[in-house]
Design a protein around this motif. Structure first.
Motif, PDB file in Angstrom:
ATOM      1  N   CYS A   1      -3.755  -2.994   1.122  1.00 14.17           N
ATOM      2  CA  CYS A   1      -2.788  -3.857   1.173  1.00 14.17           C
ATOM      3  C   CYS A   1      -2.660  -3.697   2.944  1.00 14.17           C
ATOM      4  O   CYS A   1      -2.695  -2.664   3.666  1.00 14.17           O
TER       5      CYS A   1
ATOM      6  N   CYS B   1       0.238  -4.940   4.604  1.00 12.53           N
ATOM      7  CA  CYS B   1       1.711  -5.031   4.809  1.00 12.53           C
ATOM      8  C   CYS B   1       2.127  -4.292   6.169  1.00 12.53           C
ATOM      9  O   CYS B   1       2.803  -4.681   6.730  1.00 12.53           O
TER      10      CYS B   1
ATOM     11  N   CYS C   1       1.094  -0.505  -3.689  1.00  9.36           N
ATOM     12  CA  CYS C   1       1.112  -0.010  -2.276  1.00  9.36           C
ATOM     13  C   CYS C   1       2.485   0.823  -2.307  1.00  9.36           C
ATOM     14  O   CYS C   1       3.653   0.169  -2.900  1.00  9.36           O
TER      15      CYS C   1
ATOM     16  N   ARG D   1       3.975   1.479   0.272  1.00  6.36           N
ATOM     17  CA  ARG D   1       5.063   0.938   1.328  1.00  6.36           C
ATOM     18  C   ARG D   1       5.754  -0.014   0.920  1.00  6.36           C
ATOM     19  O   ARG D   1       6.869  -0.087   1.381  1.00  6.36           O
ATOM     20  N   CYS D   2       5.192  -1.046   0.241  1.00  5.20           N
ATOM     21  CA  CYS D   2       5.884  -2.325  -0.198  1.00  5.20           C
ATOM     22  C   CYS D   2       5.835  -2.527  -1.516  1.00  5.20           C
ATOM     23  O   CYS D   2       6.665  -3.408  -2.054  1.00  5.20           O
TER      24      CYS D   2
HETATM   25 ZN    ZN Z   1       1.932  -2.994   1.284  1.00  9.83          ZN
END
Ligand code: ZN
Length: 59
Positions: free
Chosen positions: A9, A11, A34, A36-37
């Protein structure tokens, strides 16, 4: 020889590999998400998910 699919990913600005279990106890294959996102192969609104298949050689 088998193929190992690595997911990434991007992002955060650069591709980061998503770590996940390829095979779960259930028959449903694991899907990377992911941290994170929250994006994944089936939910990728920002098109940040990518993958690369790498051949794995068993010696
Ligand atoms: Zn991500």
């Amino acid at each position: 020889m088998s193929v190992y699919r690595r997911w990434f990913c991007s992002c955060s600005g650069k591709p980061e590999e998503l770590i996940y279990d390829q095979v779960l106890e259930e028959e449903v294959p694991g899907e990377p998400v992911c941290e994170r996102c929250g994006a994944g192969p089936s939910s990728d609104p920002k098109r940040t998910i990518s993958f690369r298949d790498e051949e794995e050689f068993n010696e």
